[in-house]
Design a protein around this motif. Structure first.
Motif, short mmCIF file in Angstrom:
data_model
loop_
_atom_site.label_atom_id
_atom_site.label_comp_id
_atom_site.label_asym_id
_atom_site.label_seq_id
_atom_site.Cartn_x
_atom_site.Cartn_y
_atom_site.Cartn_z
N SER A 1 16.76 2.19 -7.34
CA SER A 1 17.22 2.15 -5.95
C SER A 1 18.20 1.00 -5.74
CB SER A 1 16.03 2.01 -5.02
OG SER A 1 15.27 0.86 -5.36
N SER A 2 18.99 1.12 -4.69
CA SER A 2 19.95 0.09 -4.32
C SER A 2 19.81 -0.22 -2.84
CB SER A 2 21.38 0.55 -4.62
OG SER A 2 21.57 0.79 -5.99
N VAL A 3 20.32 -1.36 -2.43
CA VAL A 3 20.26 -1.81 -1.04
C VAL A 3 21.66 -1.73 -0.45
CG1 VAL A 3 19.77 -3.74 0.51
CG2 VAL A 3 18.29 -3.32 -1.48
N PHE A 4 21.77 -1.17 0.76
CA PHE A 4 23.04 -1.02 1.46
C PHE A 4 22.91 -1.57 2.87
CE2 PHE A 4 22.38 2.50 -1.45
CZ PHE A 4 23.53 2.48 -2.23
N THR A 5 23.98 -2.11 3.39
CA THR A 5 24.00 -2.45 4.81
C THR A 5 24.08 -1.15 5.62
OG1 THR A 5 26.40 -2.61 4.97
CG2 THR A 5 25.21 -4.60 4.29
N HIS A 6 23.77 -1.26 6.90
CA HIS A 6 23.87 -0.09 7.77
C HIS A 6 25.29 0.46 7.76
CE1 HIS A 6 22.94 2.36 11.37
NE2 HIS A 6 24.15 2.04 11.76
N SER B 1 0.83 -1.21 0.00
CA SER B 1 0.00 0.00 0.00
C SER B 1 0.87 1.26 0.00
CB SER B 1 -0.92 0.02 1.22
OG SER B 1 -1.85 -1.04 1.20
N LEU B 2 1.96 1.26 0.78
CA LEU B 2 2.84 2.42 0.81
C LEU B 2 3.46 2.66 -0.57
CD1 LEU B 2 4.46 4.64 2.34
CD2 LEU B 2 6.23 2.89 2.68
N LEU B 3 3.94 1.62 -1.21
CA LEU B 3 4.57 1.77 -2.52
C LEU B 3 3.59 2.34 -3.53
CD1 LEU B 3 6.67 -1.52 -2.73
CD2 LEU B 3 7.27 0.69 -1.71
N ARG B 4 2.34 1.93 -3.45
CA ARG B 4 1.32 2.48 -4.35
C ARG B 4 1.04 3.95 -4.05
NH1 ARG B 4 -3.04 -2.49 -4.32
NH2 ARG B 4 -2.27 -3.56 -6.20
N THR B 5 1.05 4.29 -2.76
CA THR B 5 0.85 5.69 -2.38
C THR B 5 1.98 6.56 -2.94
OG1 THR B 5 -0.35 5.10 -0.36
CG2 THR B 5 0.67 7.28 -0.43
N PRO C 1 10.64 -8.29 10.18
CA PRO C 1 11.82 -8.06 9.34
C PRO C 1 11.38 -7.76 7.91
CG PRO C 1 11.44 -10.41 9.57
CD PRO C 1 10.38 -9.73 10.40
N THR C 2 12.28 -7.21 7.12
CA THR C 2 12.01 -6.91 5.72
C THR C 2 13.05 -7.59 4.84
OG1 THR C 2 10.99 -4.78 6.20
CG2 THR C 2 11.87 -5.07 3.99
N HIS C 3 12.59 -8.27 3.81
CA HIS C 3 13.49 -8.85 2.81
C HIS C 3 13.80 -7.74 1.81
CE1 HIS C 3 15.13 -11.24 -0.40
NE2 HIS C 3 14.95 -12.38 0.24
N PHE C 4 14.96 -7.11 1.93
CA PHE C 4 15.24 -5.91 1.15
C PHE C 4 15.40 -6.18 -0.34
CE2 PHE C 4 15.48 -3.79 5.10
CZ PHE C 4 15.46 -2.43 4.83
N GLY C 5 15.88 -7.36 -0.70
CA GLY C 5 15.97 -7.68 -2.12
C GLY C 5 14.59 -7.75 -2.76
N ARG C 6 13.67 -8.39 -2.09
CA ARG C 6 12.30 -8.46 -2.62
C ARG C 6 11.60 -7.10 -2.55
NH1 ARG C 6 9.40 -14.28 -1.51
NH2 ARG C 6 11.03 -15.55 -2.50
N LEU C 7 11.89 -6.34 -1.50
CA LEU C 7 11.32 -5.00 -1.42
C LEU C 7 11.76 -4.17 -2.62
CD1 LEU C 7 10.02 -2.47 -0.19
CD2 LEU C 7 12.03 -2.25 1.29
N ARG C 8 13.01 -4.21 -2.95
CA ARG C 8 13.51 -3.44 -4.09
C ARG C 8 12.81 -3.87 -5.38
NH1 ARG C 8 17.16 -3.73 -8.25
NH2 ARG C 8 18.27 -1.80 -8.75
N ASP C 9 12.65 -5.16 -5.58
CA ASP C 9 11.95 -5.65 -6.78
C ASP C 9 10.52 -5.13 -6.82
OD1 ASP C 9 14.25 -7.01 -7.42
OD2 ASP C 9 13.50 -8.99 -6.81
#
Length: 507
Positions: A469-474, A336-340, A396-404
């Motif tokens: 977008s890209s994914v980075f560690t903290h 829902s957030l991504l659509r917003t 938790p969030t799967h960041f690879g899938r979130l990016r996709d």
């Protein structure tokens, strides 16, 4: 919140004979073609329907995401409006360079926690903290440096610096960002507009009292981002820092006979006891998420051997073999957030940070941690079915899938029905002059760039899409944007880099 979390479940049923004193529940769970007739008569409600309730409801049924949202955000008894207290360092920020080593640093954090006092029996004040508070002002300065660097590269001096932040907590991150910009980049500060979207009325008021007198460029909207209805046409930066872990998820399970997904509904009887049952997927948001997952090729958490119909037939004839898969929690509110963002912030750049993994979660795939503070100690529970409002529920969030997901959603057209799954049309195309120009000399689309938006040139002024977008560690993010000498201990250790190894960034 700071890892590690304490181990497994602790019985929190203080008075078995009194439902009002119960904190932890063991629900009735059933999967049947004909569930309990009484449960079928219960009114189906959503978290929006329950906003008017001053006590947790009875004789109702709801999706798991509505149960979680009601538990966390109900204005009368929800965890965040009524229970949660965000830790803030008493007095001045921690002087990291005066600390000998990480042991002394941890002792200092513990000392500041002790100023909140101790609690009596049962879940007490729910105190948790974020890296914003622990490492202030340096964490906020890192975020500001990231935003300003991107802004100067792409937009200055032709556009203002517009920032949106959701779930701003105590307002500390906003304060640190704006203080830094005003001090280090005064010409940028003059063109800065900082907008906070805050669901908690209590926090919205405290943010306004803290920020507006010092930074008149701040505007605060007391509402849920999921109710946002205004379009921001300007380029902007959208911050979601330590927020999406508390976004509600739905629960699904797969029928091992047909591999068909089933959605979970929670029931609450007249005594306040919970039950859960499963039906075929009828909710449009769950259906949309599952449809999107199929398009992205993200496999459901099923044993690969069961993809064979003959193996499934053998399995289903085994005695005592379960007929449903392990519960899976799917991030429907994140969708829902991504659509917003796609609909109302078409020229945004998202900066998001949160947990990529968590210890002590309840059973299930992508399951949450359900946690309370009892007599000053964080205790993780083994079930989702706890008294609404007293327990934090975070995922938790799967960041690879979130990016996709994020890049796929942004690539979709901005009109049409956002709630029902829509198959892509083979005839869908764009005939704008910009899109024609983008492909005039070559049909090649760089894999690290988005498709150009109609009528909007990129930061280079050319008809090419923005970088994906890209994914980075903290640690990677902090090493790029932080002033590391400010948080380095005398031993050479650096908590700003070394802590939060289970946190990632999307930018």
């Amino acid at each position: 919140r700071l890892t590690p979390f304490l181990a497994s479940s602790l019985p929190l049923r203080s008075c078995p004979g009194s439902s009002k004193d119960r904190f932890n529940y063991n629900p009735d769970i059933f999967f049947d073609e004909a569930p309990d007739p009484e449960h079928m008569t219960y009114a189906r409600v959503t978290s929006n329907d329950l906003d008017r309730h001053t006590t947790p409801p009875t004789r109702v049924k709801m999706l798991v995401r509505d149960f979680i949202e009601d538990s966390l955000y109900n204005p009368h008894y929800g965890y965040f409006p009524q229970q949660a207290t965000i830790f803030t360092s008493a007095g001045d920020p921690i002087d990291f360079r005066a600390m000998r080593d990480s042991v002394e640093f941890q002792n200092e954090v513990a000392r500041r926690y002790s100023t909140y006092g101790t609690d009596n029996e049962g879940p007490g004040r729910q105190i948790w903290h974020t890296p914003t508070e622990l490492f202030k002002p340096y964490y906020g300065q890192s975020i500001a440096q990231c935003l300003v660097s991107e802004y100067l590269l792409k937009y200055f001096p032709y556009e203002d610096l517009v920032i949106y932040e959701i779930g701003a907590g105590n307002g500390t991150l906003a304060m640190d960002i704006l203080d830094f910009i005003r001090s280090a980049y005064p010409e940028v500060y003059e063109r800065t507009h900082y907008n906070i979207v805050e669901i908690s009325g209590r926090l919205a008021r405290s943010q306004e009292e803290l920020l507006v007198p010092r930074h008149p460029c701040v505007s605060i909207a007391h509402k849920s981002i999921f109710h946002w209805d205004r379009r921001e046409p300007a380029p902007c930066f959208f911050l979601a820092m330590e927020v999406i872990d508390n976004f509600a998820h739905d629960m699904i399970r797969y029928d091992y006979r047909s591999l068909e997904p089933y959605q979970a509904l929670i029931t609450v009887n007249a005594n306040g006891d919970y039950g859960i049952y499963y039906t075929r997927v009828t909710d449009s948001l769950i259906a949309s998420f599952l449809n999107l997952r199929r398009r992205l090729g993200h496999s459901p958490p099923l044993p690969s051997i069961l993809k064979s119909s003959s193996v499934r037939s053998i399995y289903n004839h085994l005695p005592f073999a379960p007929n449903l898969s392990t519960p899976e929690y799917i991030p429907t509110r994140l969708l829902s957030l991504l659509r917003t963002l796609r609909t109302h912030f078409p020229r945004h750049r998202l900066l998001l940070s949160d947990f990529s993994s968590l210890p002590d979660s309840i059973p299930g795939v992508n399951a949450p941690v359900v946690q309370a503070r009892v007599r000053g100690t964080s205790v993780a529970c083994s079930t989702l079915f706890v008294r609404p409002g007293l327990f934090d529920i975070f995922f938790p969030t799967h960041f690879g899938r979130l990016r996709d997901m994020y890049e796929h959603v942004l690539a979709q057209p901005r009109n049409g029905d956002d709630h029902l799954p829509v198959a892509p049309s083979p005839l869908a195309s764009s005939a704008s002059p910009l899109s024609i120009g983008a492909d005039f000399f070559s049909s090649y689309q760089p894999p690290n760039r988005r498709t150009p938006a109609d009528g909007v040139a990129s930061s280079s002024g050319l008809p090419v899409g923005e970088l994906k977008s890209s994914v980075f560690t903290h640690a990677e993010f902090m090493e790029t944007y932080s002033d590391l000498e400010s948080t380095r201990l005398q031993s050479g250790e650096n908590p700003l880099v070394d802590y939060y190894k289970n946190v990632k960034f999307l930018f």
